[in-house]
Design an enzyme around this catalytic site. Structure first.
Site, PDB file in Angstrom:
ATOM      1  N   GLY C 144      -2.547  -3.207  -6.856  1.00 40.18           N
ATOM      2  CA  GLY C 144      -3.163  -4.301  -6.241  1.00 40.18           C
ATOM      3  C   GLY C 144      -2.463  -5.539  -7.106  1.00 40.18           C
ATOM      4  O   GLY C 144      -2.379  -5.353  -8.343  1.00 40.18           O
ATOM      5  N   CYS C 145      -3.040  -6.798  -6.565  1.00 44.00           N
ATOM      6  CA  CYS C 145      -2.599  -8.060  -7.494  1.00 44.00           C
ATOM      7  C   CYS C 145      -3.615  -8.230  -8.662  1.00 44.00           C
ATOM      8  O   CYS C 145      -3.401  -8.286  -9.831  1.00 44.00           O
ATOM      9  CB  CYS C 145      -2.776  -9.121  -6.668  1.00 44.00           C
ATOM     10  SG  CYS C 145      -4.186  -9.190  -5.415  1.00 44.00           S
TER      11      CYS C 145
END
Lengths: 344, 344, 344, 344
Positions: C144-145
């Site tokens: 995920g970012c």
């Protein structure tokens, strides 16, 4: 090929260095900055390449093939002369060699031109219309950002005779804030710009107006009387990009199909000029961070009047309007494929 | 005075409620919202007043003096009829009563007008030019945002005969994103808009064009042939504000001084219309969050052509272009000082 | 090498396609879009490459080496299974294979995991810490970012024992709006976002929290008890970029020099991770449109308390936080230099 | 009541003048500007009121009841002394009288305090917590913008004993660009700020840190040891607004209900402080252009650790963080209702 950039830390200079360090045919020998000498470009411009900056007086021209000038006008011409004397090809991104007439230059820039003798030999580097002159050119005058957005659509239209006789063309242009340069000024500070919008240098008072008129006349040739322009630049609250909306009264017999043909014929093989399909409007998102110029065309018919062509033309002011076109010109000067190192 | 707002949760409705709750002469009786019924406006629109929202079918007209309609066209007309029947004065911010001709409405809005009989009696509420008709008016058609920015400068100019015979006027307008409404759409989402800019409905295809032309003709009277317009709206990456740049070919004998006189004479006593001093350009910062219209004038002279007047006109699309002008119209209808509750 | 992208028209998908079409080692065979099938990506995403979009059901896996999934969770896992069965390597940018435990997945994603059997074999593709497992991996769970921005600095710090025993680490993260996806929503529309700022999913309620904690524990190994996190994401009014500010209570004996050493030792040879010099703070401008993670370190000493390390870590959420790291992972899987096709 | 503003053309000064010209109880006698003297404020600050600007040396104190100082520190104290000597009440928006200790001032502002004798008598104007001292106060030190956003939630929490013994409170604050002032600087220019984000003065190095700690200690009284703070301000790409995210380790026995009670009890009757309902997060849109402070509360429980309270607190840095609170303080000093002339 060995290159150098003078004026490295402005928006145009750092954009150009970003292109050159990724260009497979160029080795950047040095980057000159009066204010940043001794530091890395990356420290002065966040996100820029890690290139050491040198002072102007430390510069050698030995072994240099090409130099790019991102200097203020006046200073650019003086540096150009030194480089040309040393046999270095010069691509000047300032305004110093864009007006072919020293009197016109003096009238608009409030100073005598430092080297009128070079004006005639400078090639006006609107690349798509300078192919004949660019190869082996010594001095290229890279076009202004607004003129690039206006001339790319207008040149083929005027050449095709699409503009009504006696008509005035309105160019309503909107430019991102980087066009105003990197020196901090109140009217380009964030709080003043965010949520704001305004025109400036309205009508016939901006220095890009004579550039557009004189180069349009030159590019279409003597047989066609070029139309005068009215030019209103506006400050757009975006970092980069220019969108020019042009209002062109059409000559009898010209309709949307005819003007589309004039433009698509002119640019069919061009990698960096795109005429959008009918009904699609250009937007800055089509062109930012590319060397592209995107053009849309609409024609409307007001009652009891000539048909009006409305052109919208979008470029990135820092790329096709400055650093990208400079690289494109360098490619053309040195016989490289024009797209080398550029995003189309 | 008792008022109500229909369509409370859009940008125009919530802006209007913000004005009304601070207006010393109005008591807001209810605010209708189909989507937000049962909640507070403050919960639906952050920063808006804490006003309970009710469903449309729960509404009573008893004791209501005035209702504001911030509804989609079509729905607005139907609601207006019910309110007018109950003796409530209506200020309609939709387009339903702006075109005085049912055929024209049908042509541009793709539907039969729901109540053609009311078209003739509706007062087009460009307040500064509707003073004679507003007091005690039953139905006010609040002008569109773009037309407000264009007509305020144009009406005095056309009346004064300043526009060249046979000329076409170009209106190049730029509007903040709130003009597109509050319903989420891809082309108004943040990532698409930030850093972007584009034209839309180019030429003679936007619904505000017939409104501008027909109301301009009506306001200047039969003795003057009104000029046709070319109108290009653009989406400006700011939340609010419209700046229109108008290109007006001047009649012989008109210069900057003469057009300034035409406008300053017309608006000398107006609290909400300001003609800026020579050389100063309007910007959105002059007008956002006020009911003001600021106007700048420049004249330039292209070679061998008529002189061109370039007008820049700025308003807040949600205030003078919608909710503020609606309050100004309400003030005029009910005999209050026009500035009551408004920021000039 | 032949690749394909599923979910081409979201921000992550179109960013990824932009990288892949310029990648010298990949031929993009097809780009799947349920909504845009039959059109070009360039028509759906202005400025994106001119790649034809196909419907999912038209897809063949023949000859495909790698597929990237930019699909919603759930849909991603189902597509992954089909591709894995056909022998295609999968790089999944959804959350479906980031949590190694099906119960944890079910608790946070409110659904049973569609293929728990694949969870153990998926490689968590935080590339710099997945080198051993990536070559020839069949299934890569692209991080995920937010976790990318948090784990890159934290992993070496925890491994080095720099975090005080029993400490809680606060991660105060700020993300650009593209992180919320391309589907139009009120809270990501321009007028709502411009000039605004807010936190959401405060504390321990965002789905990236368990991803960070479980992967941190896994990466530092069993011998070290990983610290719990408190995570507050905020919506930043910029199109792209994440800056995470981490508050890390230091173990006795750790000072700024020691934590710098821990990080510079870990990342000295990494092309995409930069620890800034002392005194320089990261900014989004350092990293947007690159695959870089930039990290700054400061230590302060509150009275009568443990020293506190304050880490700021910046990435582009669409590049190092998604599409760029996916390409980096692909490079690692197939034995290409990791920087191929990426901007460092 | 007759008032004056010194330092009229900065963001704080012009905001304040906008409030004062609409305040029913104040007549603005003059507005001092060293740079704009002889012009109208409206010409220097677009959209500001049309107030003539005078030079400092032309100023008379005769008949003046109150003066507001929007001057740089140092200059403010010197001007304050002259005004106090003439019997004019002073509300100082600079930092000169916020630290009650001349040594602390000297340490943080790198200069000897120009009038240490006045430090003890100055009232720290965090209005909601200065009610006892404000009426008839001669000298009010208007709080800093960051401290206002941090202290309003913290004071009742510390007073209630909600903070764990020995805990450090993290204040991660994000401020709009107007907080950096109106003097053009590179790091506040539009192109540098748009799309960007960064921290600065990380940890314990910003001048607002000692202000927060010393005033927190003073406000909660000697019986409670105030927690030390870690403070990280960030530059948020919005024109105005501050959102502070506070991480407060809770004392045993304190849960979300208890901390809500502490805050709602403290602020139940306050017109300008709002504690949002559970589950709702503050955003800048709740407070910009108002004198409001909006506060949200969440509690989470990391494993094996103290519960953590996460406070988000939002103000407009130019209103409640500066000019609005100054007017609120003036109202309190002169016995007017505190809401007079302010938007709640």
């Amino acid at each position: 090929m060995h290159g150098a950039v003078y004026g490295a830390t402005g928006y145009t200079g750092s954009e150009l260095i970003g292109l050159l360090v990724r260009h497979p045919g160029v080795e950047l020998r040095f980057a000159v900055s009066s204010s940043g000498a001794g530091r890395s470009l990356a420290d002065v411009v966040p996100g820029a390449p890690d290139v050491p900056l040198v002072a102007a007086d430390a510069v050698l021209t030995d072994g240099l093939d090409v130099a790019f000038l991102c200097l203020p006008h006046g200073a650019a011409a003086e540096t150009a002369l030194r480089l040309l004397d040393a046999g270095v090809r010069v691509i000047d991104l300032s305004a110093d060699f864009r007006l072919p007439d020293a009197d016109l230059y003096a009238a608009w820039y409030n100073r005598a031109h430092p080297s009128p003798a070079h004006l005639a030999g400078a090639v006006y580097g609107l690349t798509e219309h300078a192919r004949g002159a660019l190869p082996r050119a010594s001095l290229v005058a890279n076009p202004g950002c607004y003129p690039t957005s206006v001339l790319l659509p207008l040149v083929p239209l005027v050449r095709a005779g699409a503009v009504a006789t006696g008509a005035v063309i309105v160019a309503d242009s909107k430019s991102g804030i980087s066009g105003a340069g990197r020196v901090p000024l109140l009217h380009t500070s964030f709080v003043e710009v965010a949520g704001n919008f305004k025109a400036y240098s309205v009508g016939r008072s901006h220095r890009h107006l004579p550039e557009m008129e004189v180069q349009l006349a030159r590019l279409v040739g003597r047989s066609i009387a070029p139309p005068p322009l009215i030019f209103t630049p506006h400050l757009l609250p975006v970092p980069r990009g220019i969108l020019s909306t042009l209002y062109v009264p059409l000559a009898p017999g010209f309709d949307l199909a005819a003007v589309r043909t004039a433009l698509t014929d002119a640019y069919a093989a061009e990698p960096f000029v795109t005429v959008l399909p009918p009904g699609e409007q250009v937007q800055l998102a089509h062109v930012v961070r590319t060397n592209r110029c995107a053009i849309s065309l609409e024609v409307c018919q007001p009652p009891d009047s000539a048909a009006m062509l409305i052109v919208t033309s979008a470029i990135d002011n820092l790329v096709k309007g400055a650093a990208g076109q400079a690289v494109q010109n360098m490619n053309a000067v040195f016989g490289l494929p024009e797209t080398t190192g550029l995003l189309g």
